[in-house]
Scaffold this motif. Sequence first.
Motif, PDB file in Angstrom:
ATOM      1  N   ILE A 269       0.845  -1.203   0.000  1.00  0.00           N
ATOM      2  CA  ILE A 269       0.000   0.000   0.000  1.00  0.00           C
ATOM      3  C   ILE A 269       0.873   1.243   0.000  1.00  0.00           C
ATOM      4  CG2 ILE A 269      -1.625   1.360   1.383  1.00  0.00           C
ATOM      5  CD1 ILE A 269      -2.908  -1.325   2.221  1.00  0.00           C
ATOM      6  N   LYS A 270       1.927   1.232   0.799  1.00  0.00           N
ATOM      7  CA  LYS A 270       2.837   2.378   0.838  1.00  0.00           C
ATOM      8  C   LYS A 270       3.501   2.582  -0.520  1.00  0.00           C
ATOM      9  CE  LYS A 270       6.961   4.221   3.015  1.00  0.00           C
ATOM     10  NZ  LYS A 270       7.869   4.409   1.914  1.00  0.00           N
ATOM     11  N   ASN A 271       3.885   1.498  -1.182  1.00  0.00           N
ATOM     12  CA  ASN A 271       4.537   1.586  -2.489  1.00  0.00           C
ATOM     13  C   ASN A 271       3.615   2.153  -3.570  1.00  0.00           C
ATOM     14  OD1 ASN A 271       6.840   0.546  -1.332  1.00  0.00           O
ATOM     15  ND2 ASN A 271       6.453  -1.534  -2.039  1.00  0.00           N
ATOM     16  N   GLU A 272       2.292   2.005  -3.371  1.00  0.00           N
ATOM     17  CA  GLU A 272       1.333   2.580  -4.311  1.00  0.00           C
ATOM     18  C   GLU A 272       1.307   4.104  -4.215  1.00  0.00           C
ATOM     19  OE1 GLU A 272      -2.393   0.743  -3.445  1.00  0.00           O
ATOM     20  OE2 GLU A 272      -1.765  -1.194  -4.245  1.00  0.00           O
ATOM     21  N   GLY A 273       1.771   4.655  -3.092  1.00  0.00           N
ATOM     22  CA  GLY A 273       1.870   6.098  -2.933  1.00  0.00           C
ATOM     23  C   GLY A 273       0.591   6.810  -2.549  1.00  0.00           C
ATOM     24  N   PRO A 274      -0.123   6.349  -1.515  1.00  0.00           N
ATOM     25  CA  PRO A 274      -1.324   7.077  -1.091  1.00  0.00           C
ATOM     26  C   PRO A 274      -0.943   8.457  -0.524  1.00  0.00           C
ATOM     27  CG  PRO A 274      -0.775   5.414   0.515  1.00  0.00           C
ATOM     28  CD  PRO A 274       0.170   5.233  -0.642  1.00  0.00           C
TER      29      PRO A 274
ATOM     30  N   ILE B  79      -6.663  -7.278  12.631  1.00  0.00           N
ATOM     31  CA  ILE B  79      -6.782  -5.832  12.711  1.00  0.00           C
ATOM     32  C   ILE B  79      -7.705  -5.337  11.613  1.00  0.00           C
ATOM     33  CG2 ILE B  79      -4.479  -5.559  13.713  1.00  0.00           C
ATOM     34  CD1 ILE B  79      -3.556  -4.410  11.037  1.00  0.00           C
ATOM     35  N   ALA B  80      -8.212  -4.131  11.819  1.00  0.00           N
ATOM     36  CA  ALA B  80      -9.061  -3.473  10.830  1.00  0.00           C
ATOM     37  C   ALA B  80      -8.341  -2.221  10.347  1.00  0.00           C
ATOM     38  CB  ALA B  80     -10.412  -3.118  11.443  1.00  0.00           C
ATOM     39  N   ALA B  81      -8.922  -1.566   9.362  1.00  0.00           N
ATOM     40  CA  ALA B  81      -8.303  -0.366   8.798  1.00  0.00           C
ATOM     41  C   ALA B  81      -8.149   0.723   9.855  1.00  0.00           C
ATOM     42  CB  ALA B  81      -9.129   0.141   7.624  1.00  0.00           C
ATOM     43  N   LYS B  82      -9.075   0.800  10.799  1.00  0.00           N
ATOM     44  CA  LYS B  82      -8.995   1.828  11.841  1.00  0.00           C
ATOM     45  C   LYS B  82      -7.837   1.594  12.809  1.00  0.00           C
ATOM     46  CE  LYS B  82     -12.457  -0.425  14.765  1.00  0.00           C
ATOM     47  NZ  LYS B  82     -11.580  -0.975  15.745  1.00  0.00           N
ATOM     48  N   ASP B  83      -7.282   0.387  12.826  1.00  0.00           N
ATOM     49  CA  ASP B  83      -6.169   0.060  13.721  1.00  0.00           C
ATOM     50  C   ASP B  83      -4.810   0.467  13.158  1.00  0.00           C
ATOM     51  OD1 ASP B  83      -7.950  -1.117  15.539  1.00  0.00           O
ATOM     52  OD2 ASP B  83      -7.879  -3.021  14.464  1.00  0.00           O
ATOM     53  N   LEU B  84      -4.772   0.883  11.902  1.00  0.00           N
ATOM     54  CA  LEU B  84      -3.506   1.304  11.293  1.00  0.00           C
ATOM     55  C   LEU B  84      -3.128   2.692  11.784  1.00  0.00           C
ATOM     56  CD1 LEU B  84      -4.069   0.244   7.573  1.00  0.00           C
ATOM     57  CD2 LEU B  84      -2.723  -0.957   9.293  1.00  0.00           C
ATOM     58  N   GLN B  85      -1.853   2.880  12.077  1.00  0.00           N
ATOM     59  CA  GLN B  85      -1.337   4.211  12.387  1.00  0.00           C
ATOM     60  C   GLN B  85      -0.681   4.736  11.116  1.00  0.00           C
ATOM     61  OE1 GLN B  85      -0.149   1.629  14.775  1.00  0.00           O
ATOM     62  NE2 GLN B  85      -2.067   2.019  15.837  1.00  0.00           N
ATOM     63  N   VAL B  86      -1.178   5.882  10.652  1.00  0.00           N
ATOM     64  CA  VAL B  86      -0.681   6.459   9.400  1.00  0.00           C
ATOM     65  C   VAL B  86      -0.077   7.822   9.711  1.00  0.00           C
ATOM     66  CG1 VAL B  86      -1.272   7.168   7.067  1.00  0.00           C
ATOM     67  CG2 VAL B  86      -2.501   5.269   8.130  1.00  0.00           C
TER      68      VAL B  86
ATOM     69  N   GLU C 174      -6.957   7.449   2.244  1.00  0.00           N
ATOM     70  CA  GLU C 174      -6.621   6.584   1.103  1.00  0.00           C
ATOM     71  C   GLU C 174      -5.940   5.300   1.553  1.00  0.00           C
ATOM     72  OE1 GLU C 174      -4.331   8.700  -1.775  1.00  0.00           O
ATOM     73  OE2 GLU C 174      -5.947  10.098  -2.242  1.00  0.00           O
ATOM     74  N   VAL C 175      -5.081   5.406   2.577  1.00  0.00           N
ATOM     75  CA  VAL C 175      -4.407   4.213   3.109  1.00  0.00           C
ATOM     76  C   VAL C 175      -5.432   3.244   3.676  1.00  0.00           C
ATOM     77  CG1 VAL C 175      -2.877   3.379   4.926  1.00  0.00           C
ATOM     78  CG2 VAL C 175      -2.223   5.368   3.577  1.00  0.00           C
ATOM     79  N   ARG C 176      -6.373   3.763   4.456  1.00  0.00           N
ATOM     80  CA  ARG C 176      -7.378   2.896   5.080  1.00  0.00           C
ATOM     81  C   ARG C 176      -8.312   2.284   4.028  1.00  0.00           C
ATOM     82  NH1 ARG C 176      -6.341   6.691   9.219  1.00  0.00           N
ATOM     83  NH2 ARG C 176      -5.610   5.578  11.075  1.00  0.00           N
ATOM     84  N   GLN C 177      -8.663   3.046   3.009  1.00  0.00           N
ATOM     85  CA  GLN C 177      -9.509   2.497   1.943  1.00  0.00           C
ATOM     86  C   GLN C 177      -8.770   1.394   1.178  1.00  0.00           C
ATOM     87  OE1 GLN C 177     -10.575   6.011  -0.268  1.00  0.00           O
ATOM     88  NE2 GLN C 177     -12.448   6.344   0.931  1.00  0.00           N
ATOM     89  N   ALA C 178      -7.502   1.627   0.881  1.00  0.00           N
ATOM     90  CA  ALA C 178      -6.714   0.601   0.197  1.00  0.00           C
ATOM     91  C   ALA C 178      -6.605  -0.653   1.061  1.00  0.00           C
ATOM     92  CB  ALA C 178      -5.326   1.138  -0.137  1.00  0.00           C
ATOM     93  N   PHE C 179      -6.419  -0.476   2.376  1.00  0.00           N
ATOM     94  CA  PHE C 179      -6.331  -1.632   3.276  1.00  0.00           C
ATOM     95  C   PHE C 179      -7.642  -2.400   3.297  1.00  0.00           C
ATOM     96  CE2 PHE C 179      -6.621  -3.760   7.369  1.00  0.00           C
ATOM     97  CZ  PHE C 179      -5.433  -4.463   7.386  1.00  0.00           C
ATOM     98  N   GLU C 180      -8.776  -1.685   3.355  1.00  0.00           N
ATOM     99  CA  GLU C 180     -10.082  -2.360   3.356  1.00  0.00           C
ATOM    100  C   GLU C 180     -10.291  -3.152   2.064  1.00  0.00           C
ATOM    101  OE1 GLU C 180     -12.875   0.757   4.120  1.00  0.00           O
ATOM    102  OE2 GLU C 180     -12.572   0.651   6.295  1.00  0.00           O
ATOM    103  N   ASN C 181      -9.847  -2.595   0.936  1.00  0.00           N
ATOM    104  CA  ASN C 181      -9.961  -3.323  -0.331  1.00  0.00           C
ATOM    105  C   ASN C 181      -9.112  -4.587  -0.314  1.00  0.00           C
ATOM    106  OD1 ASN C 181     -11.708  -1.412  -1.361  1.00  0.00           O
ATOM    107  ND2 ASN C 181     -10.090  -0.244  -2.373  1.00  0.00           N
ATOM    108  N   ARG C 182      -7.915  -4.492   0.221  1.00  0.00           N
ATOM    109  CA  ARG C 182      -7.047  -5.681   0.308  1.00  0.00           C
ATOM    110  C   ARG C 182      -7.621  -6.701   1.281  1.00  0.00           C
ATOM    111  NH1 ARG C 182      -1.534  -4.481  -1.349  1.00  0.00           N
ATOM    112  NH2 ARG C 182      -1.870  -3.103  -3.119  1.00  0.00           N
TER     113      ARG C 182
END
Length: 127
Positions: A58-63, A86-93, A68-76
């Motif tokens: 996800i980071k390599n995609e360049g959000p 973990i869920a998208a809300k658990d990510l620290q961005v 955008e990071v959380r949406q990409a994570f939910e899609n994956r």
Amino acid sequence: MKMESSKFVHGVRRRQSGLSAISMAFLGIFLAMVFMLGLKVFTPVTEYLTLRNTIQSIKNEGPVNALEVRQAFENRQKIEYSIQSIAAKDLQVEVNGTVTAISFAYDKEIPLFGAVYLLIKFQAKTR
């Protein structure tokens, strides 16, 4: 000509080498316990490795931002069935200019037997 017994070599008694039946039983029990522990730890470790690879890709995609990071994570997560801890809300961005850092941390308790659990603390951060 006289045949020598296999217990004697040149008139001196040889010592036996190897494991006894009791030693083999204990060794077998120990190896079975290590194997069972490995089976129980395998799934959480593979999930962690999948999560680590997911946030790196996800980071390599360049959000641009955290949304955008959380949406990409939910899609994956919809595609990758093994991501459940973990869920998208658990990510620290952290977005610092053009650099985005994504991280997560979570604990996993693995029941071994009775009231005995193995606690593994997983954490990862993108490079």
